[in-house]
Write a protein that holds these residues in place. Sequence first.
Motif, PDB file in Angstrom:
ATOM      1  N   ASN A   1       1.893   9.054   4.617  1.00 39.93           N
ATOM      2  CA  ASN A   1       2.982   9.884   4.126  1.00 39.93           C
ATOM      3  C   ASN A   1       2.629  10.328   2.711  1.00 39.93           C
ATOM      4  OD1 ASN A   1       5.514   9.786   2.208  1.00 39.93           O
ATOM      5  ND2 ASN A   1       6.284  10.401   4.212  1.00 39.93           N
ATOM      6  N   LEU A   2       2.654  11.639   2.451  1.00 37.51           N
ATOM      7  CA  LEU A   2       2.133  12.166   1.200  1.00 37.51           C
ATOM      8  C   LEU A   2       2.840  11.569  -0.013  1.00 37.51           C
ATOM      9  CD1 LEU A   2       0.189  14.081  -0.208  1.00 37.51           C
ATOM     10  CD2 LEU A   2       1.893  15.904   0.025  1.00 37.51           C
ATOM     11  N   GLU A   3       4.171  11.466   0.041  1.00 36.35           N
ATOM     12  CA  GLU A   3       4.892  10.959  -1.124  1.00 36.35           C
ATOM     13  C   GLU A   3       4.596   9.477  -1.354  1.00 36.35           C
ATOM     14  OE1 GLU A   3       8.895  12.080  -1.820  1.00 36.35           O
ATOM     15  OE2 GLU A   3       8.262  14.166  -2.087  1.00 36.35           O
ATOM     16  N   GLU A   4       4.455   8.704  -0.292  1.00 37.19           N
ATOM     17  CA  GLU A   4       4.101   7.294  -0.480  1.00 37.19           C
ATOM     18  C   GLU A   4       2.670   7.158  -0.991  1.00 37.19           C
ATOM     19  OE1 GLU A   4       3.912   2.966   1.774  1.00 37.19           O
ATOM     20  OE2 GLU A   4       5.367   4.466   2.374  1.00 37.19           O
ATOM     21  N   GLU A   5       1.784   8.013  -0.518  1.00 33.21           N
ATOM     22  CA  GLU A   5       0.405   7.987  -1.023  1.00 33.21           C
ATOM     23  C   GLU A   5       0.374   8.288  -2.519  1.00 33.21           C
ATOM     24  OE1 GLU A   5      -2.668   7.425   0.878  1.00 33.21           O
ATOM     25  OE2 GLU A   5      -1.042   6.466   1.961  1.00 33.21           O
ATOM     26  N   ARG A   6       1.207   9.220  -2.924  1.00 29.22           N
ATOM     27  CA  ARG A   6       1.282   9.548  -4.366  1.00 29.22           C
ATOM     28  C   ARG A   6       1.837   8.357  -5.143  1.00 29.22           C
ATOM     29  NH1 ARG A   6       3.480  14.256  -3.774  1.00 29.22           N
ATOM     30  NH2 ARG A   6       1.654  15.598  -4.078  1.00 29.22           N
ATOM     31  N   ARG A   7       2.814   7.671  -4.568  1.00 30.22           N
ATOM     32  CA  ARG A   7       3.350   6.466  -5.217  1.00 30.22           C
ATOM     33  C   ARG A   7       2.280   5.388  -5.326  1.00 30.22           C
ATOM     34  NH1 ARG A   7       8.034   7.709  -1.859  1.00 30.22           N
ATOM     35  NH2 ARG A   7       7.481   6.074  -0.360  1.00 30.22           N
ATOM     36  N   LEU A   8       1.425   5.278  -4.309  1.00 28.57           N
ATOM     37  CA  LEU A   8       0.350   4.290  -4.330  1.00 28.57           C
ATOM     38  C   LEU A   8      -0.625   4.587  -5.471  1.00 28.57           C
ATOM     39  CD1 LEU A   8      -0.891   1.825  -2.912  1.00 28.57           C
ATOM     40  CD2 LEU A   8      -2.137   3.412  -1.423  1.00 28.57           C
ATOM     41  N   MET A   9      -0.950   5.859  -5.663  1.00 32.29           N
ATOM     42  CA  MET A   9      -1.822   6.254  -6.774  1.00 32.29           C
ATOM     43  C   MET A   9      -1.136   5.950  -8.111  1.00 32.29           C
ATOM     44  SD  MET A   9      -4.840   7.718  -7.227  1.00 32.29           S
ATOM     45  CE  MET A   9      -5.818   8.778  -8.314  1.00 32.29           C
ATOM     46  N   PHE A  10       0.166   6.203  -8.172  1.00 29.19           N
ATOM     47  CA  PHE A  10       0.951   5.934  -9.378  1.00 29.19           C
ATOM     48  C   PHE A  10       0.891   4.448  -9.732  1.00 29.19           C
ATOM     49  CE2 PHE A  10       5.143   4.715 -11.154  1.00 29.19           C
ATOM     50  CZ  PHE A  10       5.219   5.556 -12.259  1.00 29.19           C
ATOM     51  N   VAL A  11       1.029   3.591  -8.717  1.00 30.29           N
ATOM     52  CA  VAL A  11       0.939   2.146  -8.939  1.00 30.29           C
ATOM     53  C   VAL A  11      -0.441   1.778  -9.470  1.00 30.29           C
ATOM     54  CG1 VAL A  11       0.838  -0.089  -7.745  1.00 30.29           C
ATOM     55  CG2 VAL A  11       2.738   1.473  -7.314  1.00 30.29           C
ATOM     56  N   GLY A  12      -1.490   2.368  -8.889  1.00 33.54           N
ATOM     57  CA  GLY A  12      -2.848   2.074  -9.349  1.00 33.54           C
ATOM     58  C   GLY A  12      -3.061   2.450 -10.810  1.00 33.54           C
ATOM     59  N   ILE A  13      -2.620   3.643 -11.184  1.00 36.46           N
ATOM     60  CA  ILE A  13      -2.777   4.117 -12.565  1.00 36.46           C
ATOM     61  C   ILE A  13      -2.063   3.191 -13.545  1.00 36.46           C
ATOM     62  CG2 ILE A  13      -2.220   6.002 -14.172  1.00 36.46           C
ATOM     63  CD1 ILE A  13      -2.306   7.867 -11.702  1.00 36.46           C
ATOM     64  N   THR A  14      -0.871   2.777 -13.191  1.00 34.97           N
ATOM     65  CA  THR A  14      -0.023   2.037 -14.131  1.00 34.97           C
ATOM     66  C   THR A  14      -0.348   0.551 -14.201  1.00 34.97           C
ATOM     67  OG1 THR A  14       1.690   1.853 -12.411  1.00 34.97           O
ATOM     68  CG2 THR A  14       1.879   3.684 -13.965  1.00 34.97           C
ATOM     69  N   ARG A  15      -1.449   0.113 -13.561  1.00 30.31           N
ATOM     70  CA  ARG A  15      -1.911  -1.268 -13.740  1.00 30.31           C
ATOM     71  C   ARG A  15      -2.719  -1.406 -15.030  1.00 30.31           C
ATOM     72  NH1 ARG A  15       1.811  -3.043 -11.911  1.00 30.31           N
ATOM     73  NH2 ARG A  15       2.441  -0.868 -11.793  1.00 30.31           N
ATOM     74  N   ALA A  16      -3.181  -0.294 -15.613  1.00 27.73           N
ATOM     75  CA  ALA A  16      -4.071  -0.327 -16.782  1.00 27.73           C
ATOM     76  C   ALA A  16      -3.271  -0.309 -18.073  1.00 27.73           C
ATOM     77  CB  ALA A  16      -5.035   0.855 -16.741  1.00 27.73           C
ATOM     78  N   LYS A  17      -3.603  -1.214 -18.981  1.00 22.25           N
ATOM     79  CA  LYS A  17      -2.904  -1.283 -20.264  1.00 22.25           C
ATOM     80  C   LYS A  17      -3.643  -0.546 -21.380  1.00 22.25           C
ATOM     81  CE  LYS A  17      -2.666  -5.827 -20.362  1.00 22.25           C
ATOM     82  NZ  LYS A  17      -2.284  -7.201 -20.798  1.00 22.25           N
ATOM     83  N   GLU A  18      -4.951  -0.330 -21.214  1.00 21.09           N
ATOM     84  CA  GLU A  18      -5.709   0.326 -22.279  1.00 21.09           C
ATOM     85  C   GLU A  18      -6.618   1.435 -21.760  1.00 21.09           C
ATOM     86  OE1 GLU A  18      -7.920  -2.519 -24.543  1.00 21.09           O
ATOM     87  OE2 GLU A  18      -6.152  -3.734 -25.036  1.00 21.09           O
ATOM     88  N   ARG A  19      -7.375   1.120 -20.731  1.00 21.05           N
ATOM     89  CA  ARG A  19      -8.429   2.047 -20.298  1.00 21.05           C
ATOM     90  C   ARG A  19      -8.429   2.142 -18.777  1.00 21.05           C
ATOM     91  NH1 ARG A  19     -13.393   3.651 -22.773  1.00 21.05           N
ATOM     92  NH2 ARG A  19     -12.840   2.359 -24.564  1.00 21.05           N
TER      93      ARG A  19
END
Length: 619
Positions: free
Chosen positions: A567-585
């Motif tokens: 599902n496109l919107e859930e896939e986008r949420r999955l990418m969002f979760v991945g990005i927001t695991r990083a605190k610096e780089r």
Amino acid sequence: MLLNDEQKEAVLTRDVPLLILAGPGTGKTETIAHRIAALIEEGEDAEKILAITFTNKASQAMRERVLSLTGKRLSWIRTIHGTCAQLLRSHIHKLGYNTAFNIASQEYSNKILKEVVHGMGLNEASLDLSEMTRMIARIKSQSKPEEQLASESHPSPEIFSAYQEKMRSQGCIDFNDLIYLCLKLLKEDPNTLAEVRDQWRHIIIDEFQDSDPAQYQLISHLGRERGIAVVGDDDQSIYSFRCSTPEVIGMFVADFSPKIITLKKSYRLPRVLLEAACSLIRNNLSRFEKELLCAQEAEGHLTVRGFGSEAEEGDFVAREILNLQAQGVPTNEIAVLGRRHASLAIVEASLKRLNIPCRKVGERSFYDLREVRDMMALITAVALPENSPALERVLKLAPGITARSIDLLEDIAERNEVSLYRAAELAIENQYLQAEAGDSLNEMLTRLDELRPRMEQLCISDLMRAASKSFDYLSHLQRVSRGASDYEKRLGHLKELAQMADCFELSSGPSITNFINEMAISAIQGGTPKEKGGIRLITLHGAKGLEFRVVFLIGAFQGSIPHVKGNLEEERRLMFVGITRAKERLYISHARYVQNEVRQRSYFVDEMGRLFSSKLKGE
């Protein structure tokens, strides 16, 4: 920590249902902990506060934070499954189940399902047992499971009913039954619902977006006419394969008309990464509008790279990690996230070539280790004599009791419709076993009976030591170990289990049945109680709730993220979760050639970079 204005409002709001929308890094755990602390300071009985999370790790963190704020140990900070397990221990007999039920492992559940299929005379080869397992879980995750069951095609409804009855007769429930049976009980028995509701005056639900429809119905039943606050972020709802849906937030708004407070300040993410994440997720249409503000001064680093092959991508990750280590970044602050296990395996090979320590999250669970399962079976057989699977495992530890003897006891139990423990008593009374086996069985039951009164005298870890001594378990462990070093390793696992029991008692109280429940749930959910060192290799779904100074998000190509079937919107949420695991780089990478096919970079990367393309260092 000083609370900001939105957090203070969320902490102090009373007398109305409350929805707290909390994006990544906005301090939701701190807000929940301070809300609980404020309720206690206002004079509320700590035992009247129920705080539900969705993982044991989150529950433990919440308990420790509340303890530091209040000096009180709250026994009702639990996972939703742990909460249901304790409720069922008190009330499941109303559904015809034994209160000493065993929370069956997936392995045991599959065994029962196979027996059911065979017993119904169905052709096992023509049935997909994995699909049957998913069907059973799907039915139990619905708010109206009876309607879902009726919609399934033959022979699924018949298999479901036979499976449930077989599990009940074996004294077992499966993981999904914890919610399913608890909800069934509350819906069908108004007196039990009233009794359960009266246990709490305030209910707080964390990670609310991870609820499935059945869990939402359960929360809704418990939260009526109570102070209810739910905390979640529809932008981080990524578990539809478990039937979770972000729509539960809309359901809550429709059913409870709550006050809505949005936590806007993100304290974890530097500006570049926060802007990238917000720019991406803004493309989802079915979401609650929320703008996150950066509370950091740091700019952060975002690098996007493309490579010819996955091997080149893996080698880049390994070399870059060496550079980061040289700059003083600890290995446990670096993670590699990927959609595919195959991609992570390629990176793992590159790391090992450069002698960089690493580990895959989701490797063999601590709870699956033989010595851990044996010890849990021993204390379960002491605390819950009617728990047949635990007793069966203990029987296998006793010298002189053969597999044939155990088969005989199981036949007696089935014929007389009694537990394995009662079957063992009948076998001794009627001398069904040969002299040696009968004497060994009698001695084993005597040892369990002698340990039982000591539950009130000993802490859980001391009960483990007493059980080990009574059954001479360490001698057994030496016999099954492959040499001295293997024995010491297994002994270390038992010491670790004892430490876990001590930690549990400190934070949750001395209830051994609660400890057994939590351990059974953890065994099914997987994981290890203590993090090991090295670079962590994690799937994107497994990374939720974690954070690292540096994150490598690999395999960002079309067909993988977004997945061709997703599902496109859930896939986008999955990418969002991945990005927001990083605190610096954050590094985002992809390979052009994957499995002999040309792949295009994920267009999610373009959506991230529209507002600040100059920040993306690309191909």
